[in-house]
Design an enzyme around this catalytic site. Structure first.
Site, short mmCIF file in Angstrom:
data_model
loop_
_atom_site.label_atom_id
_atom_site.label_comp_id
_atom_site.label_asym_id
_atom_site.label_seq_id
_atom_site.Cartn_x
_atom_site.Cartn_y
_atom_site.Cartn_z
N TYR A 1 -0.41 -0.08 10.29
CA TYR A 1 -1.30 -0.80 9.19
C TYR A 1 0.60 -0.55 8.37
O TYR A 1 1.14 -1.54 7.72
CB TYR A 1 -2.28 -0.15 7.99
CG TYR A 1 -2.62 -0.71 6.91
CD1 TYR A 1 -2.89 -2.01 7.03
CD2 TYR A 1 -2.25 -0.33 5.81
CE1 TYR A 1 -3.73 -2.17 5.87
CE2 TYR A 1 -2.93 -0.04 4.66
CZ TYR A 1 -3.35 -1.81 4.70
OH TYR A 1 -3.74 -2.39 3.43
N SER B 1 0.96 -1.07 -0.31
CA SER B 1 -0.12 -0.07 0.17
C SER B 1 0.74 0.94 -0.31
O SER B 1 2.23 1.37 -0.12
CB SER B 1 -0.53 0.01 1.25
OG SER B 1 -2.08 0.97 1.35
N LYS C 1 2.57 -3.88 6.26
CA LYS C 1 3.42 -3.70 5.12
C LYS C 1 4.36 -3.45 4.19
O LYS C 1 5.08 -4.48 3.74
CB LYS C 1 2.26 -2.49 4.02
CG LYS C 1 0.43 -3.44 4.67
CD LYS C 1 0.12 -4.43 3.73
CE LYS C 1 -0.82 -4.29 3.85
NZ LYS C 1 -1.90 -5.71 2.98
#
Lengths: 314, 314
Positions: free
Chosen positions: A142, A118, A146
């Site tokens: 997050y 992402s 990632k």
């Protein structure tokens, strides 16, 4: 050919499943995995649906076999959820990814491991245009998880444990369905709700620039990732997928161009500083030459994206 | 004040322990942990020595208490070892770091967590001068695991789980002791062995540039890291420690300047392509303005480093 999709009941997982079933004649089995039992698109007999929590490492081990050609690892605890519950985020976003990589290493190192990363790996003080060489400095749990997976996939690929590729997705717009609690939820909402004759709230400054991709383009790029020859193990196995830069103001102008000025009356502007700050911390422009050079594609313009949504998702 | 050092029996751990015991009058307890039972420098009664495998997560939990002011996490499976045994590397270099971070989060989030990272997080195609904004693209399992820890430390610090700081160390020269199997072993060896009247092998091209720091400067910078005010949680908590760029040729010239030309006869030049390639993939120059601005220091010149070794380590 056997392909596995984690997050197989999600919006992207289902869409990717349909595309692969339609386009890959050599696809013998498509395994969809999700925490709720996935549904086989069109009841296609090639689909096997598995209800599994990705924290079940024994289950993951049994999944990858000599038959497996590729694994799309799309399952994740999304941004706001991982921010609230970093431990669950760690278990699903990081540890399950490592367990899947280990299963490939032990059972079939030739698996093409396609990981959904992402733009959230970027954050903080950023250059105007993100390059392949720009440091990842995530400002979210997050994004951190990632980025850790990207590193792990690179190392596993360099060592020949798997044939990995991490694809950094732009913000996807226009998502069908309902708004959710993601900070980026409004990006689709301010288009989708007015097109359905419903009201939507825009919580950010109209001059805010976003880095977007349509769902169809992301799915096409996922399918393309399957066909790429293996990179040199010592290459960097992370690719910034193509997207386009657009301001909120231009998105609204394009919506008015397609459906007339009156549609804009469905949008209320209630500035929310916390949402604005989160979204403004993401990159708005990424140099995606590397991706374009190896055949990944970008949307032509946002008007087409709106038309695509009207034709396919309404 | 209680300070804990993992890798407390290592070369840097022992040297740091001595420095802290000498300089920090407010130091009430210094805990040295290592896989072999550490030795208390000068039998100082403030030192507690613990033999512990860092894979013992229960042991790590009991270590951090409300008394703990700072933790220096120096223990690691070194580069060539982690490359041969990535699973052990993962357990010690990554998982033990996470378990230590968790222990701080649960027992005392105010702990200053000082992590020994490395220039090995960089690799592959690099700019001539590494900047704070340069992407980390490690070409080793060791560098990968260090980079993953940097990300984790940042996220834990951003969330207030710990007060973390990751320091990226240059190659340290001149290390006392014996050569080891690290690719960089020759860097100290070609100085140390001739100074002891013994022979050494130089396996790289003489025009190769290196990014070095003396042991004393690294130790001074470790101690300085204890005194820094906490950064803003949203800052990036990774600092490229100061070093200096020097070619192998200039190192030899400086050695000859200090001890006379005859000393160079102890050095044999046996080019080893694999060692040369590994060392050449590391950055030779890093912009360390951020570190200098907050008071970390650099060696003045390599002649001083040689003199320092002769006076203190021979």
């Amino acid at each position: 050919m056997q392909i596995i999709i984690t997050g197989g009941q999600g919006f992207l997982g289902q869409r990717l499943a349909k595309k692969l079933l339609n386009e890959r004649r050599d696809l013998e089995e498509l395994v969809l995995i999700d925490v709720i039992k996935p549904i086989a698109p069109n009841n296609d007999p090639r689909v096997r649906c598995i209800e599994m929590d990705l924290r079940d490492s024994t289950g993951l081990q049994a999944l990858i076999t000599e038959k497996t050609t590729a694994l799309y690892h799309l399952a994740a605890i999304v941004s706001s959820h991982a921010e609230q519950d970093p431990d669950l985020g760690y278990e699903i976003n990081f540890l399950a990814t490592r367990n899947l990589l280990e299963a490939c290493r032990q059972n079939n190192p030739k698996v093409r491991f396609i990981f959904s990363s992402s733009l959230a790996v970027f954050g903080g003080e950023l250059p105007e245009i993100i390059q392949d060489s720009t440091a990842v400095t995530p400002q979210s749990t997050y994004g951190t998880q990632k980025a850790m997976c990207e590193l792990l996939i690179n190392d596993y690929t360099r060592k020949g444990f798997v044939d990995g590729l991490a694809l950094r997705l732009p913000t996807i717009c226009i998502r069908p369905g309902k708004p959710n609690k993601a900070a980026s939820s409004f990006v689709s909402s301010i288009m989708r709700e007015p097109l359905h004759g419903e009201s939507a709230i825009c919580p950010v400054a109209q001059d805010l620039n976003l880095w977007l991709s349509s769902p169809d383009t992301v799915i096409n790029n996922f399918v393309h990732a399957l066909t790429l020859p293996s990179l040199n193990p010592r290459d960097w196995h992370v690719i910034n997928l193509p997207g386009f830069t657009i301001s909120v103001k231009q998105m609204l102008a394009d919506l008015a161009q397609v459906k007339g000025e009156a549609i804009l009356k469905h949008i209320q502007f209630n500035f929310d500083e916390s949402i604005n700050n989160i979204v403004a911390s993401w990159p708005a422009t990424i140099n995606c030459k590397t991706a374009l050079d190896v055949g990944f594609t970008a949307d032509k313009n946002f008007v087409d994206v709106i038309q695509q949504f009207i034709q396919c998702d309404m």
